[in-house]
Design an enzyme around this catalytic site. Structure first.
Site, PDB file in Angstrom:
ATOM      1  N   GLU A 160       1.029 -13.541  12.294  1.00  0.00           N
ATOM      2  CA  GLU A 160       1.288 -12.311  12.960  1.00  0.00           C
ATOM      3  C   GLU A 160       1.150 -11.169  12.001  1.00  0.00           C
ATOM      4  OE1 GLU A 160       2.308 -12.456  16.083  1.00  0.00           O
ATOM      5  OE2 GLU A 160       1.695 -14.510  16.181  1.00  0.00           O
ATOM      6  N   LEU A 200      11.781 -20.189  -4.004  1.00  0.00           N
ATOM      7  CA  LEU A 200      10.681 -19.449  -3.673  1.00  0.00           C
ATOM      8  C   LEU A 200       9.519 -19.496  -4.474  1.00  0.00           C
ATOM      9  CD1 LEU A 200       9.440 -17.089  -1.875  1.00  0.00           C
ATOM     10  CD2 LEU A 200      10.619 -15.605  -3.727  1.00  0.00           C
ATOM     11  N   ASN A 208       1.522   3.281  -2.973  1.00  0.00           N
ATOM     12  CA  ASN A 208       2.051   3.706  -4.159  1.00  0.00           C
ATOM     13  C   ASN A 208       1.585   5.242  -4.638  1.00  0.00           C
ATOM     14  OD1 ASN A 208       3.568   1.409  -4.474  1.00  0.00           O
ATOM     15  ND2 ASN A 208       1.911   0.355  -5.842  1.00  0.00           N
ATOM     16  N   HIS A 210       2.923   3.353  -8.950  1.00  0.00           N
ATOM     17  CA  HIS A 210       2.861   1.950  -9.095  1.00  0.00           C
ATOM     18  C   HIS A 210       4.157   1.445  -9.884  1.00  0.00           C
ATOM     19  CE1 HIS A 210      -1.175   2.127  -7.768  1.00  0.00           C
ATOM     20  NE2 HIS A 210      -1.775   2.916  -8.569  1.00  0.00           N
ATOM     21  N   ARG A 264      -0.468   9.429  -9.891  1.00  0.00           N
ATOM     22  CA  ARG A 264      -0.457   8.059  -9.134  1.00  0.00           C
ATOM     23  C   ARG A 264       0.089   6.875  -9.948  1.00  0.00           C
ATOM     24  NH1 ARG A 264      -3.957   7.040  -4.988  1.00  0.00           N
ATOM     25  NH2 ARG A 264      -4.454   5.077  -5.604  1.00  0.00           N
ATOM     26  N   ASP A 319       0.757  -1.160  -0.078  1.00  0.00           N
ATOM     27  CA  ASP A 319       0.115  -0.107   0.045  1.00  0.00           C
ATOM     28  C   ASP A 319       0.951   1.306   0.000  1.00  0.00           C
ATOM     29  OD1 ASP A 319      -2.269   1.419  -0.012  1.00  0.00           O
ATOM     30  OD2 ASP A 319      -2.590   1.339   2.161  1.00  0.00           O
ATOM     31  N   TRP A 358       2.577   8.100  -2.496  1.00  0.00           N
ATOM     32  CA  TRP A 358       4.027   8.221  -2.704  1.00  0.00           C
ATOM     33  C   TRP A 358       4.149   9.246  -3.609  1.00  0.00           C
ATOM     34  CZ3 TRP A 358       7.150   7.459  -6.566  1.00  0.00           C
ATOM     35  CH2 TRP A 358       8.528   7.258  -6.515  1.00  0.00           C
ATOM     36  N   ARG A 400     -11.602   1.425  -9.745  1.00  0.00           N
ATOM     37  CA  ARG A 400     -10.758   2.710  -9.912  1.00  0.00           C
ATOM     38  C   ARG A 400     -11.050   3.131 -11.719  1.00  0.00           C
ATOM     39  NH1 ARG A 400      -4.881   1.761  -6.943  1.00  0.00           N
ATOM     40  NH2 ARG A 400      -5.890   1.341  -4.925  1.00  0.00           N
TER      41      ARG A 400
END
Length: 241
Positions: free
Chosen positions: A200, A128, A21, A36, A32, A19, A24, A70
């Site tokens: 957590e 991964l 982007n 991204h 915006r 969250d 910023w 959006r």
């Protein structure tokens, strides 16, 4: 800086809500979409660092079902950045398997093809697993699972937690041990609601484009300083060690 991380206690599955982007970019007087774009570079850095640390699953909340509301220009920009993120070298050079979870049918054809091609290419990779949650929401996932269970005619008395787990789009991976949200908001935003029952939670004010390796280490250090009890008392947990 590793914050004295215990490399034997690295969470095997980290989920992230990326969250900040847009904010910023706006703080810098930019559109915006520039946020991204910067966020994609952060994804690459954090994915590589998770590989180095030995994380097994990294799930990234990229685009929610609610994000379809959006402005059209921002949706188009986001889809283009997803294509930019899917650079084959990031995965092939690091033995990273790619998976996507979400409503695949709603995606543009170009994005669908790129995702399918990369999933096929990396299917046998053993490092991964990078999971992109795209056109995804937890309520969509749970509704979809309930429909599948109903179609299969499973007796209500035979439905268990495992039955639901098997019908989720995330059924190929364990639940996250650690959920990180950047950007200063303190909510889950319809993300992995079933799966994070005992995760957590770590919230930070850092916008996603500024979230770097040190920020990731700080989140993991916080995780390692907690006692995971799963409903048991502290005494019970200590006696089991």
């Amino acid at each position: 800086m590793d914050f004295e991380l215990d490399r034997t206690r690295i969470p095997q599955h980290i989920a992230i809500i990326m969250d900040g982007n847009g904010r910023w970019a706006m703080d810098r007087g930019l559109d915006r979409t520039f946020g991204h774009k910067a966020g994609v570079e952060t994804v690459k850095k954090i994915t590589a660092e998770c590989v180095r640390l030995g994380v097994k699953y990294l799930t990234l909340y990229t685009f929610s079902t609610e994000n379809w509301n959006r402005p059209a220009y921002e949706i188009e920009a986001l889809m283009g950045l997803v294509l930019n993120f899917i650079e084959v070298e990031l995965f092939t050079d690091n033995n990273v398997k790619f998976r996507m979870v979400g409503d695949f049918d709603r995606l543009p054809d170009g994005v669908k093809k790129k995702i399918k091609d990369l999933e096929d290419l990396t299917a046998d990779f053993t490092g991964l697993t990078c999971v992109v949650a795209m056109s995804y929401s937890s309520r969509w996932e749970l509704t979809n699972a309930m429909r599948q269970i109903a179609r299969e005619g499973i007796d209500p008395e035979d439905i268990t937690e495992e039955t639901i787990n098997q019908h989720l789009v995330t059924n190929f991976m364990p639940d996250p041990e650690l959920l990180i949200r950047t950007g200063g908001e303190l909510r889950i935003s319809n993300y992995l609601l079933w799966q994070i029952a005992y995760s957590e939670l770590y919230f930070c004010d850092t916008y996603w484009p500024d979230f770097d390796e040190e920020c990731l280490h700080r989140a993991i250090a916080s995780y390692q300083n907690r006692q995971r009890r799963f409903g048991k008392t502290e005494a019970q947990v200590l006696s089991e060690k």
